[in-house]
Design an enzyme around this catalytic site. Structure first.
Site, PDB file in Angstrom:
ATOM      1  CE1 TYR A 123      46.386  46.874  35.410  1.00 45.47           C
ATOM      2  CE2 TYR A 123      44.587  45.359  36.119  1.00 45.47           C
ATOM      3  CZ  TYR A 123      45.554  46.427  36.419  1.00 45.47           C
ATOM      4  OH  TYR A 123      45.751  47.175  37.632  1.00 45.47           O
ATOM      5  CG  ASP A 125      49.445  47.159  37.475  1.00 44.58           C
ATOM      6  OD1 ASP A 125      50.077  48.279  36.819  1.00 44.58           O
ATOM      7  OD2 ASP A 125      49.290  47.202  38.568  1.00 44.58           O
ATOM      8  CB  SER A 132      41.135  44.693  38.985  1.00 40.92           C
ATOM      9  OG  SER A 132      42.311  45.143  39.103  1.00 40.92           O
ATOM     10  CG  HIS A 275      44.721  51.937  46.146  1.00 36.42           C
ATOM     11  ND1 HIS A 275      44.007  50.693  45.527  1.00 36.42           N
ATOM     12  CD2 HIS A 275      46.012  51.827  45.701  1.00 36.42           C
ATOM     13  CE1 HIS A 275      45.016  50.271  44.853  1.00 36.42           C
ATOM     14  NE2 HIS A 275      46.294  50.742  44.851  1.00 36.42           N
TER      15      HIS A 275
END
Length: 530
Positions: A123, A125, A132, A275
């Site tokens: 995608y 970003d 991802s 993360h």
């Protein structure tokens, strides 16, 4: 104890149109994502109307408690909103007439997401195409499905190049790096599930010294010192200069060593998703294996309350110092007085991991042995690691030019640095090193290509990937923990929640993929209360 845990990677690729250097990067990124989206749907011989399911995204939840308001958040943090191209950003007629884009796109509000048959997400970003990877259960698989993203990126660039004359759209290059050397940085993030019961203060304390120093193993190497590369030289990592503080929720501004985003995409009572934003984008399989493997072991230590108690006086400054110090001998000040080197800190973590693991499985032993061997060679024979570590391979290559009289401020060296990260196998210097036997790999091209088209078999990514490839026209939306399908003969929607990453694996759902409709599968799975 084992090195196994749920993990995954996110790679934002640097993007450039060599013949149109002023082209809008968001438009270029949309071109990349939609080109691959069209490619794989042509292979499936079916269109898909599936979108990313944003309702389960919670990017502003903070592990320290509470949630940041949208008014306080930087726009780049609002990843629970679908990205769109504005009319100013998009060369509307050229894109519409190119034929490269999926017919499902609404050109007044262009969606820029593709859910792939291998369970990954591709995608746009922050003006970059991002891959991802699907969630996996061990470091070796994390390396494989990350490399699959590089294959997908290369295949997309090749397709755009072939169609450039007919489409009228510019050719693009993608780079697996982390900075444009003009002051901008983009991420290569890691994600790990860890126990919710672990005190987050302990997580921070354990990770700060580790993050400040792990670049000596996983750095990608970079020409130039400073965020804009304003000072001549070579450094170990691409990202270090861009970090400013210890702990925080942001990822693109005021970057912290420990990110507090609390969005597990799993049972929130059992897990948090760590993360990690401090790593470089690695092409080397061995650098990547060290990245995922050592991180998993350190999280074991933190969860067990056995992480080394090392408190640096200034972890951010230490990270910068480590990256700039090619001898690895820099003395890092400790909070209580005295100093310690990056090698010594990594050695303490390794010793603690060996003591904690005891009798371990083969995968864990592989990481422990690789960690130990790497630290030993970093100290005793640096260039013996030029066939395994990105930064050492790049440093050795560039040092040959420096020995011939080129200064570190010579533009040729910066060009070589960039070319190393070019994801085209016939252009990228990393791939050239592999082809001539100067860079070791863990997987051959055929295995990587297989992972680009098929999901891992032992996580919920299997079901996600397979429903996309089996019923592309029936899937309405997908997230890491959600699948929504429509009844092709009516108006009913069927929603499946997947709070456990370890369920919906090949062994449990493969036999159900022979049904007529996705809704039937979802209804049956919901009835099983899985």
């Amino acid at each position: 104890m084992t090195v196994e845990r749920v993990m995954g990677a996110e790679t934002e690729y640097g993007i450039l149109a060599p013949e149109q250097t002023g082209a809008n990067p968001t438009v270029l990124s949309a071109q990349v994502v939609n080109t691959y989206d069209t490619l794989f749907h042509r292979a499936l011989r079916a269109r898909s109307s599936s979108q990313w399911e944003y309702s389960s995204e919670s990017p502003l939840a903070d592990s320290r408690g509470g949630e940041m308001s949208e008014e306080q958040a930087h726009p780049s943090q609002l990843t629970h909103r679908a990205p769109v191209l504005t009319s100013e950003e998009i060369a509307a007629e050229a894109l519409k007439e190119s034929g490269l884009y999926a017919e499902r796109l609404d050109w007044d509000s262009v969606t820029m997401n593709s859910i792939l048959p291998n369970g990954a997400r591709f995608y746009v970003d922050h003006a970059h195409p991002e891959y991802s990877s699907p969630e996996v259960t061990n470091p070796l698989d994390a390396v494989l499905w990350d490399a699959a993203g590089d294959h997908i990126a290369a295949q997309t660039v090749a397709t755009i190049e072939v169609n450039a004359t007919e489409s009228g759209l510019p050719k693009v290059n993608l780079y697996k790096n982390n900075t444009d050397s003009k002051g901008q940085s983009y991420g290569a993030h890691e994600n790990y599930l860890l126990k919710r019961s672990t005190n987050f203060d302990d997580v921070v304390a354990g990770l700060l010294p580790f993050f400040a120093t792990r670049g000596i193993m996983i750095g990608a190497g970079r020409v130039g010192i400073g965020t804009k590369g304003e000072k001549p030289g070579f450094q170990i990592t691409q990202r270090a200069d861009f970090f400013e503080r210890l702990v925080g929720l942001e990822t693109t501004i005021r970057r912290p060593l420990v990110n507090t985003r609390d969005e597990p995409h799993a049972d929130i009572n059992r897990y948090r998703r760590l993360h990690v934003i401090t790593g470089d984008a690695n092409l080397s399989h061995y650098s990547n294996l060290l990245k995922f493997g050592t991180m998993s072991l350190v999280l074991n230590l933190i969860e067990a309350g056995q992480a080394p108690q090392i408190k640096l006086a200034d972890p951010v400054a230490a990270m910068h110092t480590v990256s700039h110090n090619l001898t690895l001998a820099a003395q890092l000040p400790l909070a209580g007085g005295g100093t310690i080197t990056a090698l010594e800190i990594q050695g303490e973590f390794l010793d603690a991991a060996r003591e904690l693991e005891g009798d371990c499985d083969a995968a864990t032993q592989q990481i422990l042995d690789l960690w130990e061997q790497t630290l030993h060679l970093l100290e005793t024979d640096l260039f013996a690691l030029a066939d395994r570590l990105d930064w050492v391979a790049k440093y050795q290559l560039l040092s040959q030019y420096v020995s011939q009289g080129l200064g570190w401020d010579n533009p040729k060296l910066a060009a070589i640095d960039l070319q190393y990260s070019d994801i085209r196998p016939h252009k990228g210097l990393y791939f050239k090193l592999v082809q001539v036997g100067r860079m070791k790999t863990l997987f051959d091209e055929a295995t990587i290509e297989e992972a680009a088209h098929n999901p891992p078999e032992n996580t919920r990514a299997y079901l996600r990937g397979k429903v996309i490839s089996t019923w592309p026209e029936e899937i309405v939306s997908v997230n890491w923990d959600t699948i929504v399908a429509r009844d092709p003969l009516g108006t009913d929607l069927y929603r499946l929640n997947m709070p456990s990453p370890s369920l919906f694996t090949k062994s449990s759902v493969e036999h159900l993929l022979k049904g007529e409709h996705a809704g039937d599968l979802i209804s049956w799975l919901n009835g099983q209360n899985i």
